[in-house]
Design a protein around this motif. Structure first.
Motif, short mmCIF file in Angstrom:
data_model
loop_
_atom_site.label_atom_id
_atom_site.label_comp_id
_atom_site.label_asym_id
_atom_site.label_seq_id
_atom_site.Cartn_x
_atom_site.Cartn_y
_atom_site.Cartn_z
N ALA A 131 33.69 63.32 -33.98
CA ALA A 131 34.00 63.27 -35.12
C ALA A 131 33.68 64.52 -36.04
CB ALA A 131 32.86 62.15 -35.72
N ILE A 132 32.30 65.13 -34.86
CA ILE A 132 32.03 66.99 -34.83
C ILE A 132 33.10 67.53 -34.84
CG2 ILE A 132 30.90 68.41 -33.81
CD1 ILE A 132 28.48 66.29 -33.33
N ALA A 133 33.63 67.64 -34.06
CA ALA A 133 35.20 68.46 -34.18
C ALA A 133 36.39 68.36 -34.70
CB ALA A 133 35.71 67.48 -32.08
N GLN A 134 36.64 66.85 -34.91
CA GLN A 134 37.31 67.01 -36.37
C GLN A 134 36.57 67.21 -37.88
OE1 GLN A 134 37.87 62.45 -38.52
NE2 GLN A 134 39.68 62.69 -37.77
N GLY A 135 35.10 68.10 -38.41
CA GLY A 135 34.35 68.11 -38.53
C GLY A 135 35.13 69.69 -38.53
N THR A 136 35.08 70.03 -37.41
CA THR A 136 35.57 71.40 -37.60
C THR A 136 36.73 71.92 -38.12
OG1 THR A 136 33.53 71.66 -35.72
CG2 THR A 136 35.19 73.37 -35.75
N ARG A 137 37.73 71.30 -37.45
CA ARG A 137 38.72 71.89 -37.40
C ARG A 137 38.96 71.20 -39.27
NH1 ARG A 137 39.94 67.74 -33.13
NH2 ARG A 137 39.98 66.28 -34.53
N SER A 138 38.67 70.31 -40.06
CA SER A 138 38.52 70.45 -41.37
C SER A 138 38.14 71.61 -41.91
CB SER A 138 37.75 68.86 -41.27
OG SER A 138 38.52 67.46 -41.37
N GLN A 139 36.81 71.63 -41.11
CA GLN A 139 36.54 73.45 -42.04
C GLN A 139 37.30 74.21 -41.73
OE1 GLN A 139 32.61 73.71 -40.65
NE2 GLN A 139 31.51 72.33 -41.66
N GLN A 140 37.41 74.26 -40.90
CA GLN A 140 38.90 75.95 -40.21
C GLN A 140 39.98 75.76 -41.29
OE1 GLN A 140 39.68 75.31 -36.20
NE2 GLN A 140 37.98 75.86 -35.87
N ARG A 141 40.22 74.23 -41.77
CA ARG A 141 41.42 73.93 -41.93
C ARG A 141 40.98 74.05 -43.66
NH1 ARG A 141 45.64 73.90 -44.64
NH2 ARG A 141 46.83 71.35 -44.83
N GLY A 142 39.98 74.08 -44.31
CA GLY A 142 39.55 74.57 -46.01
C GLY A 142 39.57 75.49 -45.67
N ALA A 143 38.96 76.13 -44.70
CA ALA A 143 38.97 77.75 -45.13
C ALA A 143 40.02 78.78 -45.14
CB ALA A 143 38.25 78.89 -43.82
N ALA A 144 41.18 77.56 -44.16
CA ALA A 144 42.56 79.22 -44.62
C ALA A 144 43.16 79.25 -45.56
CB ALA A 144 43.18 78.21 -43.15
N VAL A 145 43.61 77.31 -46.58
CA VAL A 145 43.26 77.28 -47.15
C VAL A 145 42.60 78.31 -48.62
CG1 VAL A 145 44.10 75.82 -49.57
CG2 VAL A 145 43.87 75.10 -47.19
N GLU A 146 41.77 78.66 -48.29
CA GLU A 146 40.55 79.62 -49.06
C GLU A 146 40.98 80.75 -48.91
OE1 GLU A 146 36.35 79.01 -48.96
OE2 GLU A 146 36.45 76.67 -49.01
N THR A 147 41.58 81.44 -47.49
CA THR A 147 42.05 82.24 -47.53
C THR A 147 43.36 83.35 -48.47
OG1 THR A 147 40.47 82.89 -45.32
CG2 THR A 147 42.57 84.08 -45.84
N LEU A 148 44.46 82.16 -48.34
CA LEU A 148 45.32 81.93 -48.72
C LEU A 148 46.19 82.29 -50.55
CD1 LEU A 148 47.50 79.67 -46.70
CD2 LEU A 148 47.47 82.09 -46.54
N ALA A 149 44.91 80.85 -50.94
CA ALA A 149 44.08 81.46 -52.80
C ALA A 149 43.92 82.31 -53.33
CB ALA A 149 43.42 80.23 -52.96
#
Length: 467
Positions: free
Chosen positions: A222-240
């Motif tokens: 779950a911690i690893a999945q949460g880290t991946r989700s945060q990284q994914r969210g940060a990538a979308v934020e950068t593109l936006a």
């Protein structure tokens, strides 16, 4: 009334492709056997919502379609291989007393583990063991500490019994009392019972279903999945943010005054904004600002909000976020029109005009000109008309779980048993979000754009458009 948008910004919002937008909803009368149960439920729920909004009672034809579609969705969810693990786990918990007890104990297990660790550390922490006299039972206490750290509760119980039988412990009244209290600790009793129940075949089946439904909260997965989700969210934020920066640059190129637009990120709402901050969005991912046009020297550094952008990795994430976003808009609209408010952002402090904030609105037409949800995920094909949260609430309703339990036990299950779900949908405030799920889903998808499509719309703008 909100101020008119700058022409280039207005054109951008009109031009950008809305690949996530839902198609027109079919009429309930046109549904066929080819339509899946989720689609049928979405169509019927929306038809019922419209009837209720007009003061009418949904007719029996809608009720029949709803109940039959819900029964079909439950049957699909209860299939062994391709079914819904969350519902199957709920049904197993409903049917089997040992699973129910296990689930109840597991809910408080982390708290119980912390209590036992604290009790063990009180007298057997490694640092304390170093200070014990040479004739003290260091090895036995270290064994207790190791068993507690490994969450091996039967070993903890055995280590405590061994310590209580040690003469050196009896010679130390304080230590003997601490060990006796730990041996009788209710938290340890619950953890021992949880460990015993975990050996039950039906409990193991329950654990397997939970694992299929996703990693356990707090687990390494779950911690690893949460880290991946945060990284994914940060990538979308950068593109936006990159797309919004490009839009600000085009607006500045077209404006004769120049440098009238800027982008800030992670904009935090100050406590000075009146109104309830509870459950409202108080941090905005990216915001397009326009310099306030005023002759007042004190206000010259202030800015007006032109567009609020939220980055989301999926449609489901945006759908869940929308109520909080709307509360966030209402909060900003509580600003006093003649006040300048300071906001903290990643680019430093900025001053925003209260009049610009006050002009924000949470009605659907206004939000369409104020907010974009940015995503870089693919549009689902075919598009899902029933939201994930609504689907789960329908499946986990008591009547649905009872119906599914009869299926699991091989007993006859009548669709009439699902009528309470239809009644609750129409009457219970708890079902308000499900009854209104399609308008909310439709609004989210109208507000959502792919980051590539937003950048394409910006690049296709004409070279110059007047204000």
């Amino acid at each position: 009334m909100p101020p008119l948008l700058p022409p280039l910004l207005d054109q951008t919002l009109r031009r950008v492709d809305r690949r996530y937008r839902l198609p027109p909803l079919a009429a309930a009368a046109s549904l066929t056997d080819a339509d899946g149960p989720a689609t049928k439920l979405a169509v019927v729920i929306e038809a019922a919502r419209r009837d209720i909004a007009q003061g009418q009672v949904p007719d029996t034809a809608l009720k029949r379609i709803f109940i039959d579609a819900l029964a079909q969705m439950i049957r699909h969810a209860m299939r062994d291989e391709a079914g819904d693990a969350a519902l199957q786990a709920t049904v197993l918990r409903h049917r089997v007393v040992q699973v129910r007890e296990y689930a109840s104990l597991a809910a408080d297990a982390n708290q119980d583990r912390r209590a036992i660790h604290a009790a063990v550390n009180a007298f057997a922490h490694p640092a304390k063991l170093q200070r014990l006299a040479h004739d003290a039972p260091r090895a036995a206490l270290a064994q207790l500490q190791a068993a507690a750290s490994a969450h091996a509760w039967r070993d903890v119980e055995a280590a405590l019994a061994n310590l209580l039988a040690t003469p050196a412990i009896a010679a130390s009244p304080t230590l003997a009392r601490d060990i006796e209290q730990l041996a009788g600790n209710a938290a340890l009793g619950r953890l021992l019972r949880l460990e015993a129940l975990a050996q039950d075949e039906r409990v193991r089946r329950y654990q397997s279903l939970l694992n299929r439904n996703g990693p356990r909260p707090g687990s390494a997965q779950a911690i690893a999945q949460g880290t991946r989700s945060q990284q994914r969210g940060a990538a979308v934020e950068t593109l936006a943010m990159q797309a919004l920066d490009a839009l600000a640059a085009r607006l500045n190129d077209a404006d004769t005054a120049g440098l009238q637009y800027r982008v800030v990120t992670s904009m935090r709402v100050p406590a000075a904004i009146p109104g309830s901050h509870d459950r409202a969005k108080t941090e905005w991912d990216a915001v397009l600002l326009e310099r306030a046009r005023t002759d007042d020297d004190d206000e010259r550094c202030a800015w007006d909000i032109r567009l609020l952008v939220e980055a989301k990795a999926s449609v489901d994430a945006a759908t869940t976020d929308l109520p909080r976003l709307l509360r966030g808009l209402r909060l900003l609209a509580h600003a006093h029109t003649h006040t300048v408010y300071g906001f903290e952002t990643q680019q430093g402090a900025v001053k925003l005009n209260g009049a610009s904030l006050h002009a924000l609105t949470a009605d659907e037409a206004g939000v369409a000109k104020e907010v974009l949800y940015c995503c870089d995920g693919p549009a689902d094909t075919p598009q899902r008309l029933l939201g994930a949260a609504s689907r789960m609430q329908l499946l986990s309703a008591p009547a649905s779980v009872g119906f599914a339990s009869k299926l699991a036990e091989g007993h006859p299950a009548s669709t009439h048993e699902l009528e309470p779900v239809w009644q609750a949908l129409q009457e219970s405030p708890h079902w308000h979000s499900v009854l209104n799920q399609y308008p909310m889903l439709n609004q989210v998808r109208d507000l959502m754009v792919h980051t590539d499509d937003l950048m394409t719309a910006i690049r296709s703008l004409p070279a110059s458009v007047g204000r």
